[in-house]
Motif scaffolding. Sequence first.
Motif, PDB file in Angstrom:
ATOM      1  N   GLU A  51       0.812  -1.223   0.000  1.00 46.80           N
ATOM      2  CA  GLU A  51       0.000   0.000   0.000  1.00 46.80           C
ATOM      3  C   GLU A  51       0.843   1.269   0.000  1.00 46.80           C
ATOM      4  O   GLU A  51       0.319   2.376   0.171  1.00 46.80           O
ATOM      5  CB  GLU A  51      -0.968  -0.021   1.183  1.00 46.80           C
ATOM      6  CG  GLU A  51      -0.395   0.333   2.530  1.00 46.80           C
ATOM      7  CD  GLU A  51       0.578  -0.669   3.106  1.00 46.80           C
ATOM      8  OE1 GLU A  51       1.121  -0.381   4.184  1.00 46.80           O
ATOM      9  OE2 GLU A  51       0.806  -1.744   2.503  1.00 46.80           O
ATOM     10  N   GLY A  52       2.155   1.146  -0.206  1.00 45.99           N
ATOM     11  CA  GLY A  52       3.012   2.302  -0.459  1.00 45.99           C
ATOM     12  C   GLY A  52       3.572   2.991   0.768  1.00 45.99           C
ATOM     13  O   GLY A  52       4.150   4.076   0.656  1.00 45.99           O
ATOM     14  N   ARG A  53       3.463   2.372   1.930  1.00 50.09           N
ATOM     15  CA  ARG A  53       3.881   3.041   3.163  1.00 50.09           C
ATOM     16  C   ARG A  53       5.349   3.452   3.129  1.00 50.09           C
ATOM     17  O   ARG A  53       5.703   4.599   3.434  1.00 50.09           O
ATOM     18  CB  ARG A  53       3.618   2.124   4.362  1.00 50.09           C
ATOM     19  CG  ARG A  53       3.731   2.794   5.722  1.00 50.09           C
ATOM     20  CD  ARG A  53       3.658   1.753   6.824  1.00 50.09           C
ATOM     21  NE  ARG A  53       4.842   0.910   6.803  1.00 50.09           N
ATOM     22  CZ  ARG A  53       5.943   1.157   7.517  1.00 50.09           C
ATOM     23  NH1 ARG A  53       5.978   2.185   8.335  1.00 50.09           N
ATOM     24  NH2 ARG A  53       6.985   0.373   7.437  1.00 50.09           N
ATOM     25  N   PHE A  54       6.243   2.529   2.750  1.00 44.21           N
ATOM     26  CA  PHE A  54       7.662   2.887   2.777  1.00 44.21           C
ATOM     27  C   PHE A  54       8.033   3.801   1.612  1.00 44.21           C
ATOM     28  O   PHE A  54       8.948   4.611   1.744  1.00 44.21           O
ATOM     29  CB  PHE A  54       8.553   1.644   2.792  1.00 44.21           C
ATOM     30  CG  PHE A  54       9.948   1.931   3.256  1.00 44.21           C
ATOM     31  CD1 PHE A  54      10.176   2.311   4.563  1.00 44.21           C
ATOM     32  CD2 PHE A  54      11.026   1.844   2.396  1.00 44.21           C
ATOM     33  CE1 PHE A  54      11.465   2.607   5.017  1.00 44.21           C
ATOM     34  CE2 PHE A  54      12.315   2.123   2.832  1.00 44.21           C
ATOM     35  CZ  PHE A  54      12.535   2.508   4.149  1.00 44.21           C
ATOM     36  N   CYS A  55       7.330   3.713   0.502  1.00 44.83           N
ATOM     37  CA  CYS A  55       7.555   4.685  -0.576  1.00 44.83           C
ATOM     38  C   CYS A  55       7.291   6.104  -0.079  1.00 44.83           C
ATOM     39  O   CYS A  55       8.041   7.039  -0.392  1.00 44.83           O
ATOM     40  CB  CYS A  55       6.664   4.374  -1.774  1.00 44.83           C
ATOM     41  SG  CYS A  55       7.279   3.067  -2.857  1.00 44.83           S
ATOM     42  N   ARG A  56       6.234   6.274   0.687  1.00 42.69           N
ATOM     43  CA  ARG A  56       5.941   7.610   1.229  1.00 42.69           C
ATOM     44  C   ARG A  56       7.047   8.064   2.178  1.00 42.69           C
ATOM     45  O   ARG A  56       7.411   9.246   2.208  1.00 42.69           O
ATOM     46  CB  ARG A  56       4.582   7.605   1.930  1.00 42.69           C
ATOM     47  CG  ARG A  56       3.427   7.275   0.989  1.00 42.69           C
ATOM     48  CD  ARG A  56       2.076   7.557   1.617  1.00 42.69           C
ATOM     49  NE  ARG A  56       1.782   6.752   2.783  1.00 42.69           N
ATOM     50  CZ  ARG A  56       1.249   5.531   2.747  1.00 42.69           C
ATOM     51  NH1 ARG A  56       0.996   4.942   1.570  1.00 42.69           N
ATOM     52  NH2 ARG A  56       0.979   4.870   3.861  1.00 42.69           N
ATOM     53  N   MET A  57       7.612   7.150   2.927  1.00 46.94           N
ATOM     54  CA  MET A  57       8.714   7.496   3.812  1.00 46.94           C
ATOM     55  C   MET A  57       9.960   7.872   3.005  1.00 46.94           C
ATOM     56  O   MET A  57      10.695   8.807   3.368  1.00 46.94           O
ATOM     57  CB  MET A  57       9.002   6.333   4.756  1.00 46.94           C
ATOM     58  CG  MET A  57       7.843   6.013   5.689  1.00 46.94           C
ATOM     59  SD  MET A  57       8.102   4.538   6.713  1.00 46.94           S
ATOM     60  CE  MET A  57       9.344   5.155   7.851  1.00 46.94           C
ATOM     61  N   LEU A  58      10.214   7.153   1.927  1.00 48.15           N
ATOM     62  CA  LEU A  58      11.341   7.492   1.069  1.00 48.15           C
ATOM     63  C   LEU A  58      11.189   8.901   0.498  1.00 48.15           C
ATOM     64  O   LEU A  58      12.165   9.677   0.455  1.00 48.15           O
ATOM     65  CB  LEU A  58      11.458   6.474  -0.064  1.00 48.15           C
ATOM     66  CG  LEU A  58      11.951   5.078   0.312  1.00 48.15           C
ATOM     67  CD1 LEU A  58      11.655   4.084  -0.798  1.00 48.15           C
ATOM     68  CD2 LEU A  58      13.447   5.085   0.632  1.00 48.15           C
ATOM     69  N   ARG A  59       9.994   9.240   0.079  1.00 46.33           N
ATOM     70  CA  ARG A  59       9.746  10.580  -0.475  1.00 46.33           C
ATOM     71  C   ARG A  59      10.007  11.658   0.569  1.00 46.33           C
ATOM     72  O   ARG A  59      10.536  12.738   0.243  1.00 46.33           O
ATOM     73  CB  ARG A  59       8.310  10.673  -0.999  1.00 46.33           C
ATOM     74  CG  ARG A  59       8.143  10.045  -2.386  1.00 46.33           C
ATOM     75  CD  ARG A  59       6.698   9.719  -2.696  1.00 46.33           C
ATOM     76  NE  ARG A  59       5.832  10.872  -2.787  1.00 46.33           N
ATOM     77  CZ  ARG A  59       5.631  11.576  -3.897  1.00 46.33           C
ATOM     78  NH1 ARG A  59       6.273  11.262  -4.996  1.00 46.33           N
ATOM     79  NH2 ARG A  59       4.777  12.579  -3.914  1.00 46.33           N
ATOM     80  N   ARG A  60       9.658  11.377   1.825  1.00 42.84           N
ATOM     81  CA  ARG A  60       9.905  12.366   2.875  1.00 42.84           C
ATOM     82  C   ARG A  60      11.399  12.565   3.128  1.00 42.84           C
ATOM     83  O   ARG A  60      11.798  13.581   3.714  1.00 42.84           O
ATOM     84  CB  ARG A  60       9.194  11.935   4.164  1.00 42.84           C
ATOM     85  CG  ARG A  60       7.679  12.085   4.084  1.00 42.84           C
ATOM     86  CD  ARG A  60       7.038  12.029   5.448  1.00 42.84           C
ATOM     87  NE  ARG A  60       7.068  10.713   6.045  1.00 42.84           N
ATOM     88  CZ  ARG A  60       6.117   9.790   5.874  1.00 42.84           C
ATOM     89  NH1 ARG A  60       5.067  10.034   5.096  1.00 42.84           N
ATOM     90  NH2 ARG A  60       6.221   8.617   6.472  1.00 42.84           N
ATOM     91  N   HIS A  61      12.212  11.609   2.705  1.00 39.86           N
ATOM     92  CA  HIS A  61      13.663  11.751   2.813  1.00 39.86           C
ATOM     93  C   HIS A  61      14.286  12.289   1.523  1.00 39.86           C
ATOM     94  O   HIS A  61      15.507  12.216   1.347  1.00 39.86           O
ATOM     95  CB  HIS A  61      14.300  10.406   3.175  1.00 39.86           C
ATOM     96  CG  HIS A  61      14.187  10.063   4.630  1.00 39.86           C
ATOM     97  ND1 HIS A  61      13.051   9.501   5.176  1.00 39.86           N
ATOM     98  CD2 HIS A  61      15.050  10.230   5.664  1.00 39.86           C
ATOM     99  CE1 HIS A  61      13.228   9.315   6.477  1.00 39.86           C
ATOM    100  NE2 HIS A  61      14.421   9.751   6.793  1.00 39.86           N
ATOM    101  N   GLY A  62      13.466  12.796   0.624  1.00 38.58           N
ATOM    102  CA  GLY A  62      13.978  13.423  -0.583  1.00 38.58           C
ATOM    103  C   GLY A  62      14.392  12.457  -1.667  1.00 38.58           C
ATOM    104  O   GLY A  62      15.102  12.840  -2.605  1.00 38.58           O
ATOM    105  N   ILE A  63      13.944  11.216  -1.567  1.00 36.34           N
ATOM    106  CA  ILE A  63      14.282  10.190  -2.556  1.00 36.34           C
ATOM    107  C   ILE A  63      13.076   9.972  -3.476  1.00 36.34           C
ATOM    108  O   ILE A  63      11.936   9.962  -3.009  1.00 36.34           O
ATOM    109  CB  ILE A  63      14.661   8.873  -1.850  1.00 36.34           C
ATOM    110  CG1 ILE A  63      15.847   9.107  -0.910  1.00 36.34           C
ATOM    111  CG2 ILE A  63      14.996   7.782  -2.867  1.00 36.34           C
ATOM    112  CD1 ILE A  63      16.129   7.948   0.027  1.00 36.34           C
ATOM    113  N   ARG A  64      13.320   9.796  -4.773  1.00 31.30           N
ATOM    114  CA  ARG A  64      12.246   9.553  -5.729  1.00 31.30           C
ATOM    115  C   ARG A  64      12.038   8.048  -5.872  1.00 31.30           C
ATOM    116  O   ARG A  64      12.816   7.380  -6.555  1.00 31.30           O
ATOM    117  CB  ARG A  64      12.581  10.162  -7.098  1.00 31.30           C
ATOM    118  CG  ARG A  64      12.784  11.665  -7.085  1.00 31.30           C
ATOM    119  CD  ARG A  64      12.903  12.225  -8.491  1.00 31.30           C
ATOM    120  NE  ARG A  64      13.943  11.569  -9.273  1.00 31.30           N
ATOM    121  CZ  ARG A  64      15.237  11.879  -9.223  1.00 31.30           C
ATOM    122  NH1 ARG A  64      15.658  12.829  -8.413  1.00 31.30           N
ATOM    123  NH2 ARG A  64      16.112  11.245  -9.988  1.00 31.30           N
ATOM    124  N   PRO A  65      10.986   7.507  -5.259  1.00 34.68           N
ATOM    125  CA  PRO A  65      10.801   6.052  -5.327  1.00 34.68           C
ATOM    126  C   PRO A  65       9.844   5.626  -6.430  1.00 34.68           C
ATOM    127  O   PRO A  65       8.928   6.365  -6.824  1.00 34.68           O
ATOM    128  CB  PRO A  65      10.202   5.738  -3.960  1.00 34.68           C
ATOM    129  CG  PRO A  65       9.360   6.939  -3.656  1.00 34.68           C
ATOM    130  CD  PRO A  65      10.067   8.122  -4.287  1.00 34.68           C
TER     131      PRO A  65
END
Length: 239
Positions: A51-65
């Motif tokens: 459901e994309g939970r860690f992708c959202r965390m990656l985005r908050r760290h400035g990473i394009r997932p």
Amino acid sequence: MGNGWEESAEAWIADMGEHGDFTRRFVLDPVMTGRIAGRGFATALDVGCGEGRFCRMLRRHGIRPVGIDPTAALLRRARALDPGGDYREGRAEQLPFEAGAFDLVVSYLTLIDIPDLDAAVAEMARVLRPGGTLLIANLASFVTANGEEAHWVRDDAGRPLHFPVDRYLEERTYWTSWRGIRIHNRHRPLGRYMAALLGQGLILSFFAEPDAVAGADPDAAARYRRAPYCLVMEWTKPG
């Protein structure tokens, strides 16, 4: 026969909520985010993003997932929660990306779901750029060894005595169920995972068996000290 994910998707979404379950929030997330923060990763692939939970965390760290997952219902939830995200349907064993496309590849509690470990690890290594990082969180093989019988042995008063380990070297698929979720998991001994990763020429640069962080519910946290429950590994693709 299906693996249970499509049938369990709604129950999974309800169980994860916005922030994930206890294991993710209080055991794995602190280690996983610590391994990505300030490292200069620009692009990432989350294999089995759900459901994309860690992708959202990656985005908050400035990473394009980019998130990839075979379960359509989970991808719909990911897109609803993160309309600007990039979520695609696909399988770990055949990643639809060019070689060297990502600085970081993440497998967050997904190796236990993947039928063909060798194909999946080969694909994760292929899409990493030279010098890139493969970051893995997985259930410890001691926990999965007892399969569908995995539970604490308790005394007459209900106090946990010990956590059994059985048939450790026997690879197998089993059903696991909790809170309306019923899915396939796979047991493999730790050496099996290590052989697949080393076989791709990857270099192990970090290994941890994390405890629950301070502030977590003490009763829930106690089991992570009594039996090895999770592990985190970081592997580097030679440059």
